[in-house]
Design an enzyme around this catalytic site. Structure first.
Site, mmCIF file in Angstrom:
data_model
loop_
_atom_site.group_PDB
_atom_site.id
_atom_site.type_symbol
_atom_site.label_atom_id
_atom_site.label_comp_id
_atom_site.label_asym_id
_atom_site.label_seq_id
_atom_site.Cartn_x
_atom_site.Cartn_y
_atom_site.Cartn_z
ATOM 1 N N TYR A 173 -11.365 1.145 4.012
ATOM 2 C CA TYR A 173 -10.109 1.064 3.476
ATOM 3 C C TYR A 173 -10.340 -0.004 2.377
ATOM 4 O O TYR A 173 -10.794 -1.256 2.772
ATOM 5 C CB TYR A 173 -8.922 0.750 4.484
ATOM 6 C CG TYR A 173 -7.598 0.695 3.940
ATOM 7 C CD1 TYR A 173 -7.137 1.884 3.106
ATOM 8 C CD2 TYR A 173 -6.728 -0.236 4.240
ATOM 9 C CE1 TYR A 173 -5.824 1.814 2.661
ATOM 10 C CE2 TYR A 173 -5.301 -0.509 3.535
ATOM 11 C CZ TYR A 173 -5.061 0.913 2.990
ATOM 12 O OH TYR A 173 -3.717 0.789 2.465
ATOM 13 N N LYS A 183 0.264 3.495 -3.103
ATOM 14 C CA LYS A 183 -0.788 4.242 -3.164
ATOM 15 C C LYS A 183 -0.356 5.778 -3.211
ATOM 16 O O LYS A 183 -0.827 6.794 -3.630
ATOM 17 C CB LYS A 183 -1.873 4.228 -1.889
ATOM 18 C CG LYS A 183 -2.460 2.804 -1.799
ATOM 19 C CD LYS A 183 -3.397 2.795 -0.923
ATOM 20 C CE LYS A 183 -4.248 1.557 -0.771
ATOM 21 N NZ LYS A 183 -3.875 0.280 -0.951
ATOM 22 N N SER A 214 0.839 -1.066 0.067
ATOM 23 C CA SER A 214 -0.167 -0.092 0.147
ATOM 24 C C SER A 214 0.826 1.199 -0.420
ATOM 25 O O SER A 214 0.192 2.260 -0.225
ATOM 26 C CB SER A 214 -1.052 0.059 1.212
ATOM 27 O OG SER A 214 -1.932 -0.711 0.734
#
Length: 383
Positions: free
Chosen positions: A163, A56, A53
């Site tokens: 999320y 991102k 992640s």
């Protein structure tokens, strides 16, 4: 006064030697670049990591560039750019094992994607979505199948922070607007300009040989090789989790957010991104795990917090530590970063360990950050 870093070096050496982690690396940056780096255990100066992640952050930067150029507006609906997004329905529950679906009350926007308020979720943090995958057999993003992005919303856009795969869809927005694959666009507009020469969505054989293996924390606290990994040949450039790189590379991205002069984004855009964009939506007190092999429960920090364009925000000054509007986030393999634009300092700590929010790693990250600020405050006092 130079940044010493000896206590951080000792910290990393200690957690690697006592078996808390098998490999770990950290970098500290200020507005001018890297001021400290160290790797310990199985990690080395050249180790590659699954960014997960952390990906991102660069995808958000790429999208914000398009906003600066007038090619993308934050309040444009996603389905007006990607019609397939308009096919997503809200999963209200189940009738037996049959999913109960309905149309969303409003259309999700690009801002919703950046703030994780589009209604999208991850199966490992949402029991309802996990059950959906179980009864339908539909793939999860871990499979590398693009069809996994067509999983339903878990709530109406704009009503809750959940999320999930929002940044994967943001990556598809970038591809649609630019006509380029996400990896190509980021290489030309983020990775290349920032000197992130080892960051990629498709590691070479040499890079894979330098990839730190994934270990799993067993219930007895010991480490064992993990059977979990990212799909080796995914069908799309996964903007939510698909990049690989070195800790030094990610430090270059963090440093770009600390800069005063224009870089890959204008200072005004950086400031806008670090404002709280949640409105009346609040962050949950607990991100409850529905897949313990991937993540532990993640409690909220006991500070005022919010969400900017792509990043978790600390909204109040923490004495001696982070400033208000400092940004941070993490990757599922227990990698963490923060960036304090006001004080001009940030740090990255990377491991490759499951499940996420491992106590030993979180404690190490907290000690790492405290030591960075101790030295930073000493340097400021001496200036």
């Amino acid at each position: 006064m130079a940044f010493d870093g000896s206590k951080i070096r000792n910290l990393l050496d200690r957690v690697a030697s006592n078996g808390s982690v098998h490999g770990i690396a950290a970098v500290v940056v200020d507005r001018n670049g890297q001021i400290f780096h160290h790797a310990a255990g199985e990690a080395s100066e050249r180790s590659m990591f699954r960014n997960a992640s952390l990906t991102k952050a660069s995808v958000t930067m790429g999208a914000l560039q398009l906003v600066e150029r007038g090619l993308l507006a934050l309040d444009t609906t996603v389905e007006s750019i990607l019609p397939e997004f308009g096919k997503l329905q809200v999963l209200d529950g189940f009738d037996g094992d049959k999913p109960r679906l309905r149309d969303p009350a409003i259309a999700a926007t690009v801002r919703h994607l950046m703030t994780h308020t589009a209604g999208l979720a991850y199966f490992f943090f949402n029991e309802k979505l996990l059950h959906y995958h179980g009864v339908t057999g539909e793939p999860t993003p871990m499979t590398g199948l693009r069809r996994s992005l067509m999983s339903p919303l878990v709530n109406d856009p704009g009503t809750a922070w959940t999320y999930g795969v929002s940044t994967d869809w943001l990556g598809l927005v970038i591809e649609n607007i630019t006509g380029k694959r996400l990896s190509e666009y980021l290489q030309e507009n983020v990775y290349g300009p920032l000197g992130m020469k080892d960051t990629t969505f498709a590691p070479s054989d040499v890079q894979r040989a330098q990839l730190l293996r994934v270990m799993q924390r067993r219930t007895d606290g010991a480490l064992a090789p993990s059977e979990v990994d990212l799909a080796p040949a995914p069908e799309w450039d996964a903007g939510g989790h698909g990049s690989y790189g070195t800790v030094q590379d990610f430090g270059r991205l963090v440093q770009a957010w600390l800069a005063i002069t224009p870089g890959v984004l204008e200072p005004a855009t950086l400031d806008l991104a670090l404002e709280n964009h949640l409105g009346s939506v609040t962050l949950p007190d607990l991100m409850q795990s529905s897949a313990p092999i991937l993540s532990n429960d993640v409690p909220a920090a006991p500070v005022e917090q919010g969400w900017g364009l792509g990043f978790h925000l600390t909204l109040a000054d923490i004495p001696g530590l982070r400033s208000a509007k400092s940004a941070d986030w993490a990757g599922v393999f227990n990698s963490y970063f923060w960036m304090d634009r006001k004080k001009g300092v940030g740090g990255v700590l990377m491991t490759q360990l499951l499940p996420f929010f491992d106590t030993a790693v979180v404690d190490t990250f907290m000690e790492f950050e405290m030591e960075v600020y101790r030295e930073t405050n000493l340097r400021a006092s001496a200036a």
